[in-house]
Design a protein around this motif. Structure first.
Motif, short mmCIF file in Angstrom:
data_model
loop_
_atom_site.label_atom_id
_atom_site.label_comp_id
_atom_site.label_asym_id
_atom_site.label_seq_id
_atom_site.Cartn_x
_atom_site.Cartn_y
_atom_site.Cartn_z
N GLU A 1 -9.61 -5.76 -7.65
CA GLU A 1 -9.50 -4.89 -6.48
C GLU A 1 -10.51 -5.29 -5.41
OE1 GLU A 1 -9.31 -0.20 -5.21
OE2 GLU A 1 -9.84 -0.72 -7.26
N LYS A 2 -11.74 -5.56 -5.81
CA LYS A 2 -12.78 -5.97 -4.86
C LYS A 2 -12.40 -7.29 -4.20
CE LYS A 2 -17.05 -5.63 -3.25
NZ LYS A 2 -17.46 -4.63 -2.29
N GLN B 1 -11.63 -7.95 -0.12
CA GLN B 1 -12.26 -9.01 0.68
C GLN B 1 -11.20 -9.95 1.26
OE1 GLN B 1 -15.06 -10.70 -2.06
NE2 GLN B 1 -16.57 -9.11 -1.70
N MET B 2 -10.21 -10.32 0.46
CA MET B 2 -9.14 -11.19 0.94
C MET B 2 -8.38 -10.52 2.06
SD MET B 2 -5.52 -11.56 0.74
CE MET B 2 -5.15 -10.40 -0.53
N ALA B 3 -8.08 -9.24 1.91
CA ALA B 3 -7.31 -8.53 2.93
C ALA B 3 -8.08 -8.46 4.24
CB ALA B 3 -6.97 -7.13 2.44
N THR B 4 -9.38 -8.30 4.17
CA THR B 4 -10.20 -8.28 5.39
C THR B 4 -10.13 -9.63 6.09
OG1 THR B 4 -11.68 -6.62 4.45
CG2 THR B 4 -12.54 -7.94 6.28
N ALA C 1 -3.95 -3.21 0.30
CA ALA C 1 -4.49 -2.30 -0.72
C ALA C 1 -3.38 -1.41 -1.28
CB ALA C 1 -5.61 -1.45 -0.13
N SER C 2 -2.53 -0.89 -0.41
CA SER C 2 -1.44 -0.03 -0.85
C SER C 2 -0.47 -0.80 -1.74
CB SER C 2 -0.69 0.53 0.35
OG SER C 2 0.43 1.27 -0.07
N ILE C 3 -0.09 -1.99 -1.30
CA ILE C 3 0.84 -2.82 -2.07
C ILE C 3 0.23 -3.15 -3.44
CG2 ILE C 3 1.89 -5.12 -2.18
CD1 ILE C 3 2.22 -4.85 0.94
N TRP C 4 -1.04 -3.53 -3.44
CA TRP C 4 -1.71 -3.88 -4.69
C TRP C 4 -1.68 -2.73 -5.69
CZ3 TRP C 4 -3.38 -6.96 -8.24
CH2 TRP C 4 -4.31 -6.52 -9.16
N MET D 1 5.23 -8.05 4.31
CA MET D 1 3.78 -8.12 4.47
C MET D 1 3.19 -9.18 3.55
SD MET D 1 1.07 -6.88 5.95
CE MET D 1 1.67 -5.38 6.69
N VAL D 2 3.73 -9.28 2.35
CA VAL D 2 3.18 -10.21 1.36
C VAL D 2 3.46 -11.67 1.73
CG1 VAL D 2 3.36 -10.96 -1.05
CG2 VAL D 2 3.17 -8.54 -0.51
#
Length: 133
Positions: free
Chosen positions: A51-52, A56-59, A82-85, A112-113
């Motif tokens: 998750e962490k 970071q990747m999403a940012t 984050a929601s998709i994950w 999105m992915v």
């Protein structure tokens, strides 16, 4: 990210090496040893949680997507990932709650992915072609 990926692969290879009923799925010993050697050589300590890492990747992806589109806020991408994950991780683990959460849909999530994956592959390719420092 590579440390996390390597740790996951090493765990999978360790588990597959113990297969008794599907021997064709056991990794070749020299492959498993080489993967572990390369994983150990990667810099960094114990891999952070998934998750962490995804946050970071999403940012980073959000900032990359934002280039040339100042009207878009990078946080949009981060929150969408984050929601998709969380939702698809719940699905992958067989939980019922993702069906009860009325957010997102597969087509939107896929939309999105795909650019996120494209950006990740593009960055990895550029990195592989960059001169070593």
């Amino acid at each position: 990210m590579m440390k996390q990926e390597s740790a996951s692969l090493t765990r999978a290879l360790t588990r597959h090496a113990k297969f008794e009923h599907l021997p064709g799925m056991r990794p070749q010993e020299d492959y498993a040893v080489e993967v572990e050697r390369r994983a150990d050589a990667l810099p960094g300590n114990r891999p952070q949680g998934e998750e962490k890492m995804l946050e970071q990747m999403a940012t980073i992806i959000g900032k990359a997507v934002n280039i040339g589109y100042p009207e878009l806020e990078p946080g949009i991408e981060s929150e969408a990932v984050a929601s998709i994950w969380h939702r698809y991780s719940g699905v992958a683990h067989g939980y019922a709650w993702p069906e009860q959460v009325d957010v997102g849909d597969f087509i939107t999530d896929f939309g999105m992915v795909v650019p996120v994956a494209h950006t990740a592959f593009d960055l990895a390719l550029k990195r592989s072609k960059a001169p070593e420092r």
